[in-house]
Design a protein around this motif. Structure first.
Motif: not given
Length: 428
Positions: A273, A330, A346
């Protein structure tokens, strides 16, 4: 009982006492408050148009792979790709995103694939680019072909063949194909019906970034955005056994004709990420190219974070990783999705206890904190509890042995993940 196992189970009980139990969150999936749980894709209005039916996420060549690093010269690639939603016309997108020199494609064909590298003769179509049978793609660029008439069945496989006459140099490629493609002997074999010239099998895709179809009644595409778990590591080669593959089959089997979405796999092995590496640009930075730019995309499913946890590196590769950093990453992806008018679902991060050298109490605690946020914050437009779908009932920090592990599910695990997705979450 070993000390490590006792520690994991104690930690699981402590975390379970302070976190909201999964059972109170609607089982494997939840929707944002106010969303209609009864809605299905059959309620959506189909329309004719172009939609991406397959895409991949390319990365730069690495010296760890001699083929990707050296590239090709006077050879033809026959790349086999899995179609989700079919159509009546096709166009392909080729990319030289990470090339060091112009990429010359002198001949290109698309056809329905047959096992072993041959194609169905009646479906063989030469592809043109702005009316010409060749194209030159500058470094850092990509190009899409003209459309060709071709009836592509739902769930079929296409063979895209490209002849590369010059020395390509380092390639733009996807190492996690889990399907067999082929490299030819010397020469242009793009239009060849048989497989005699395609003597070298490869489990990777090179230069091919996407395939779109014109479908007379489609409602868009869904991008599965993630790492090796989404790419399908440890799935059966040529089995089409990744969780996006299983999900695509569920859509085709369950949704009525004209109310189906295509499922795109944007998984990169090793992806993170927060940080970029030799395994590709970070999820935060690649969202625009690998998700938002896809034709017809309406929804994205985010399943990332395992490699951030395993490497324990926060923003700018600073150790240790904190839950706040991963949540912020995120959240940034959620903001990008919403800015592009996309819905974003998600997925909870899978357990990975037993991953020797990478799993520890700190990473376990961060995973639980981030998963708690995913499930309860309302930041996503919906949630899929992938972790619950594959967890060992006796130790939720581990993947159920029947489903693989310690990091990657097996075919049965990937199917369990796909079965945990409510199809109403996919609808635009």
């Amino acid at each position: 009982m070993g000390r490590g196992l006792r520690l994991r189970r104690v930690l699981a009980r402590v975390l379970a006492a302070v976190l909201v139990p999964t059972a109170t969150l609607g089982g494997l999936y939840v929707t944002r408050a106010g969303a209609s749980a009864a809605a299905t894709c059959a309620s959506q209005t189909p329309r004719p148009g172009w939609v991406e039916t397959w895409s991949t996420s390319l990365i730069a060549a690495s010296r760890a792979n001699p083929t990707a690093e050296s590239g090709f010269h006077n050879q033809t690639l026959r790349e086999v790709i899995p179609v989700t939603l079919g159509g009546t016309q096709v166009r392909i997108t080729l990319s030289n995103a990470y090339g060091h020199a112009p990429l010359i494609v002198h001949d290109a064909h698309v056809a329905i694939s047959r096992p072993g590298g041959s194609i169905v003769a009646s479906t063989n179509r030469q592809v043109s680019f702005s009316g010409r049978p060749f194209t030159v793609i500058p470094p850092g660029a990509e190009t899409s072909s003209d459309q060709v008439d071709l009836d592509v069945p739902n769930g079929s496989e296409l063979a895209v063949s490209i002849y590369l006459p010059g020395r390509t140099g380092p390639s733009s490629w996807e190492p996690g194909a889990y399907m067999t493609s082929y490299v030819s002997t010397t020469g242009d074999h793009a239009g060849a019906l048989g497989a005699d010239a395609f003597t070298t099998p490869i489990a990777a895709w090179y230069y091919l970034a996407g395939v779109a179809v014109h479908n007379p009644a489609q409602i868009g595409s869904v991008v599965a955005f993630g790492d090796s778990i989404t790419a399908g590591q440890k799935s059966t080669l040529n089995g089409r056994a990744t969780w996006p593959d299983f999900l695509a089959r569920r859509v085709l089997a369950s949704e009525p004709v004209g109310h189906r979405v295509s499922i795109l796999d944007a998984g990169i092995p090793g992806n993170q990420v927060l940080n970029s590496s030799a395994d590709g640009t970070s999820a935060e930075r690649r969202f625009k190219v690998d998700v938002a730019a896809q034709t017809g995309v309406r929804t994205v499913i985010l399943l990332e974070g395992t490699n951030d946890l395993r490497l324990d590196k926060g923003a700018n590769n600073v150790v240790p990783l904190t839950a706040a950093e991963l949540i912020q990453g995120m959240s940034d992806i959620i903001s990008q999705a919403h800015a592009d008018g996309l819905r974003i679902i998600g997925g909870t991060i899978l357990p990975f206890a037993g991953d020797t050298g990478y799993y520890n109490a700190h990473s376990a605690a961060v995973r639980e904190q981030v998963n708690h946020w995913i499930l309860t914050s309302g930041a996503f437009d919906g949630v899929i509890n992938f972790a619950a779908a594959v967890a060992d009932p006796s130790d939720p920090q581990e993947i159920n042995p029947a489903y693989g592990g310690p990091v990657h599910p097996n075919d049965a695990g990937y199917q369990a993940m796909a079965n945990g997705v409510s199809l109403n979450l996919l609808c635009p």
